[in-house]
Design a protein around this motif. Sequence first.
Motif: not given
Length: 462
Positions: A428-436
């Motif tokens: 989830a953190a990795f996906k959030k960083s990608e979206e950011h």
Amino acid sequence: MISTEGAESGGDQPCFRLEPLNTHLPSKAGDSHLPFGDMDAPSKVTANGVQDIEDRILRITGYYGYYPGYSSHRREEGSESHADTPGSEASEEGKSYQTCANTVLKVLGGLLLVLCVSSSWVGTTQLVQLTFKSFSCPFFISWFSTNWTILLFPLYYGGHVVTTRDKQTPIQKFRECSRLFGEDGMTLKLFLKRTAPFSILWTLTNYLYLLALRKLTATDVSALYCCHKAFVFLLSWIVLKDRFMGVRIVAAIMAITGIVMMAYADGFHGDSIIGVALAVGSASTSALYKVLFKMFLGSANLGEVAHFLSTMGVFNLIFISFIPLILYFTKVEHWGSLSSLPWGYLCGLAGLWLVFNILVNVGVVLTYPILISIGTLLSVPGNAVVDVLKHEVIFSVVRLAATCIICLGFLLLLLPEEWDSVTLRFLAAFKKSEEHGEELTDSSIHTRSRSQANGAVSIPMA
């Protein structure tokens, strides 16, 4: 801008004069009293004269609670308070640095311990096969090596004397570690009740392991023995009602698959299937030993484990010594005279076995337990290297695949219980960083397009 020269000269006095107050304020040191309105009191002069001006103004206005040097004291206290802040930050940085250093040292020590554990286990397995060439008596070897565990508690007490200041007598330390058997310590009844089943399981584990080494290579036996981790999980799930984990069920299935493939590798002929059965039996008794230890004795510290293993060595010497004699007189295991025994191999084997047990039990206390398990797993490729280089063993594709499947299942069993939630949080953190990152990229592209439309030119920095 106010000049300090006029204030310091003895020129004209002001047109009015304040009467000195009768109230006296004790100085900061508490030794003298200075009047608030004393105009003739000398004042300190600093390089820029600011301190002297503050003192005169506060005396003229009759500022409540003022005494000469007040502003300077406040300034010094303020500077001291400001000076404390970097020190506290430095101390916090020092603590964090020390914590990181301790963690690094613990990991490095654990890696060194992993190599020592795997090397001692590989050396033990290979030395057993060398001993079998001149002395093929597996039960006598197991009995002789188990007797050396009596030395564990004396070695532990020696370490206690060297490393601690509050030293206890051997009797006091023995009684303290005897609490593993109960609050009343170790009695003869508890000695027989608690030590006998574990000693029998210990003897069976070692004896079946040595018998398997007479039928299979060291690589195969060490790989099959790694299945004990899967058996521990299954027994803990059934008997101890431990948490159900799907990944560990998959690992157990992989272990069973590897066992079947190992037995199939040579076409299910006599020696192969018997060797696989013996190795699996050794892994099963080892798993039962560990589960029963957790069930009846619970968690134990280093001293209690050393005491327990030494107690099992005493039980082995007293109550199991008749079995090698029976095997000798029935000529199941005939070793001839005592002078003809390969004492060098036997003592080296028993010493390596003792070192392995010390490293395993000490390593669990000093470093991470998962590293000890990895050290046991690394014995498989270690034995494979020795078998290929020294014994010129050729492994079939099926045997290699079975070994890899068992080792992979062993690694899956090392995953912590919270691995799924940790993995989901990480994803989830990795996906959030990608979206950011995508949002930042889109905004930069939009900004670049606007700048190009306005005629702006972007020059890349070298």
